[in-house]
Design an enzyme around this catalytic site. Structure first.
Site, PDB file in Angstrom:
ATOM      1  N   ASN A  97     101.752  56.965  25.362  1.00 17.49           N
ATOM      2  CA  ASN A  97     101.171  56.049  26.352  1.00 17.49           C
ATOM      3  C   ASN A  97     102.232  55.156  26.979  1.00 17.49           C
ATOM      4  OD1 ASN A  97      98.986  56.204  23.838  1.00 17.49           O
ATOM      5  ND2 ASN A  97      98.154  56.716  25.849  1.00 17.49           N
ATOM      6  N   HIS A 109      92.022  59.605  18.823  1.00 16.64           N
ATOM      7  CA  HIS A 109      91.491  58.236  18.784  1.00 16.64           C
ATOM      8  C   HIS A 109      89.999  58.375  19.047  1.00 16.64           C
ATOM      9  CE1 HIS A 109      90.598  54.103  19.944  1.00 16.64           C
ATOM     10  NE2 HIS A 109      90.204  54.535  21.130  1.00 16.64           N
ATOM     11  N   HIS A 135      93.593  55.597  13.093  1.00 15.47           N
ATOM     12  CA  HIS A 135      93.045  54.249  12.841  1.00 15.47           C
ATOM     13  C   HIS A 135      91.513  54.208  12.714  1.00 15.47           C
ATOM     14  CE1 HIS A 135      93.833  53.432  17.461  1.00 15.47           C
ATOM     15  NE2 HIS A 135      92.827  54.249  17.303  1.00 15.47           N
ATOM     16  N   ASN A 177      91.740  47.559  19.070  1.00 13.46           N
ATOM     17  CA  ASN A 177      90.786  48.646  19.267  1.00 13.46           C
ATOM     18  C   ASN A 177      91.233  49.873  18.475  1.00 13.46           C
ATOM     19  OD1 ASN A 177      88.652  50.155  20.267  1.00 13.46           O
ATOM     20  ND2 ASN A 177      89.757  50.800  22.089  1.00 13.46           N
ATOM     21  N   ASP A 225      99.834  50.840  13.569  1.00  6.70           N
ATOM     22  CA  ASP A 225      99.186  50.819  14.890  1.00  6.70           C
ATOM     23  C   ASP A 225      99.846  49.748  15.758  1.00  6.70           C
ATOM     24  OD1 ASP A 225      97.529  51.789  16.805  1.00  6.70           O
ATOM     25  OD2 ASP A 225      95.737  50.727  16.152  1.00  6.70           O
TER      26      ASP A 225
END
Length: 421
Positions: free
Chosen positions: A95, A179, A232, A278, A305
């Site tokens: 990302n 995710h 996560h 998140n 994370d």
């Protein structure tokens, strides 16, 4: 690298016959030359009361801003933050701006980090621009060194694309990382849906948003074969589903963020935007369940994370602030300080052996003749985190000023030594 001795340290490595033994380790030219019960000497000595040594720690979920947002974190500062936290290896998400979605972008990461102490592994984009609509050139990026494929902080929302990706990855034994989030159920959500969100007047993100994607993905995985790693995870129901899938023989693994084992949603009454993540912080009851699933092996890996954000993204009204906190410098200390149920050796497994197994990386070894890839740490050291302890370019962590327990002392890899300051 001149000779180094790690003197009288307890070896924590479940793959080694020396696990639990106190030994001195001599390293010369990056190679473990001698492991002895006797005191060894060299130009450089690492010693201290109660020292422990393990395989080099690995964090398999790190976001950087390189390229595109280097002011938040570049690859150099990410490596510095990793060493400060005790890590000799990290895997970086796609990302960035532009995303890591070509062989050139994979080679950029590898080239920029080639001489580092920290091994940096690229995890490439599964879909173009992380939009979930069209697959990237997976084979080209795999040949260039991409170890896994994901849309990183974004979900794979398109069911047919997920199915095709799982089929496409099988000939290369490729790892897909998900995710899990139904973006329609979580749309506009700011924190965990529950009593606290109602009291604070903030729109909640229900655990259902994660659970139904986990359920969908597992059904597709059972249909296609292949393998999925869920990133996560934050819902007990999700973990139940993953545990059952493992019993069925599906190739599924998962990780949890270190802060999910320590922080709960009631803390958000402070409206501290550093707590806005998140998936969101869940309830105290959920945390108890997370520790249970960590202990029984359902949760394979612990990650930081790590998502660096600058003050312009965080110093805002809570509902306007971006998601994410940094975590490499604090992962071990946060987990260890809050751990009352899991053996230390099992925690270390989840930040050394397990992430490398998930990504198909050869394991280092603690034995004579092996390359030295080691983390030296003091599990009993108590300290207070300050901004000066951070090596990340960003400081978006709620742990500044908080008491910590356990800290890395030094990292050794690629013929380099860094002592943690």
């Amino acid at each position: 690298m001149a000779g180094i001795v790690i003197r009288s340290a307890e070896i924590i490595d479940s793959t080694s016959e020396l696990n639990g033994k106190v030994r001195s380790i001599l390293i010369e030219d990056g190679i473990i030359k001698k492991i002895s019960e006797k005191e060894l000497s060299a130009d450089t000595i690492i010693e201290g009361k109660g020292l422990k040594v393990s395989l080099g720690w690995m964090d398999m979920r790190v976001t950087t801003g390189d390229p595109g947002h280097e002011y938040k974190e570049d690859l150099h500062s990410a490596c510095n933050a990793a060493m400060q936290g005790g890590f000799t290896a990290i895997a970086v998400l796609p990302n960035t701006t532009p995303p890591m979605q070509s062989k050139e972008s994979v080679e950029y990461v590898k080239g920029k980090t080639r001489e580092k102490l920290v091994d940096v592994y690229p995890i490439a984009a599964l879909t173009l621009n992380n939009k979930g609509e069209e697959l990237t050139e997976i084979l080209d990026m795999n040949a260039s060194g991409a170890l896994a494929f994901t849309d990183g902080v974004k979900p794979i929302w398109h069911s047919d694309l997920l199915l095709r990706a799982l089929l496409y990855l099988q000939p290369i034994n490729g790892q897909l990382i998900e995710h899990a989030e139904d973006k329609y159920l979580s749309h506009g959500g700011q924190m965990n849906e529950g009593k606290t969100s109602t009291m604070l007047g903030l729109k909640g993100i229900p655990k259902l948003s994660e659970q139904i994607i986990v359920e969908r993905d597992l059904s597709i995985l059972e249909y296609t074969g292949g393998k999925i790693h869920f990133a996560h995870i934050s819902s007990p129901k999700s973990l139940e589903l993953i545990k059952e899938a493992k019993k069925k023989g599906l190739n599924v693994t998962c990780d949890i963020a270190s802060y999910q084992l320590a922080l709960d949603d009631t803390l958000l009454d402070s409206f501290d935007t550093n707590l806005k993540v998140n998936p969101p912080l869940r309830s105290k009851r959920d945390i108890d369940v997370f520790w249970k699933y960590l202990n029984d092996g359902t949760i394979d890996v612990i990650v930081s994370d790590h998502i660096p954000q600058d003050t312009e993204c965080k110093d805002l009204e809570f509902d306007q602030a971006d998601f994410g906190m940094i975590g490499m410098e604090t992962l071990f200390s946060v987990v260890h300080a809050h751990n009352t149920k899991v053996e230390l050796s099992k925690i270390i497994e989840k930040i050394t052996i397990a992430p490398r197994n998930v990504l198909g990386i050869a394991l280092p070894q603690i034995k004579e003749g092996a390359k030295a890839n080691l983390t030296v740490f003091d599990s009993e050291k108590e300290w207070i985190l300050s901004k000066s302890d951070l090596r990340s370019k960003s400081v978006n962590t709620p742990f500044i000023g908080k008491k910590m327990k356990g800290r890395a002392v030094a990292v050794i890899n690629n013929k380099q030594l860094t002592r943690v300051q």
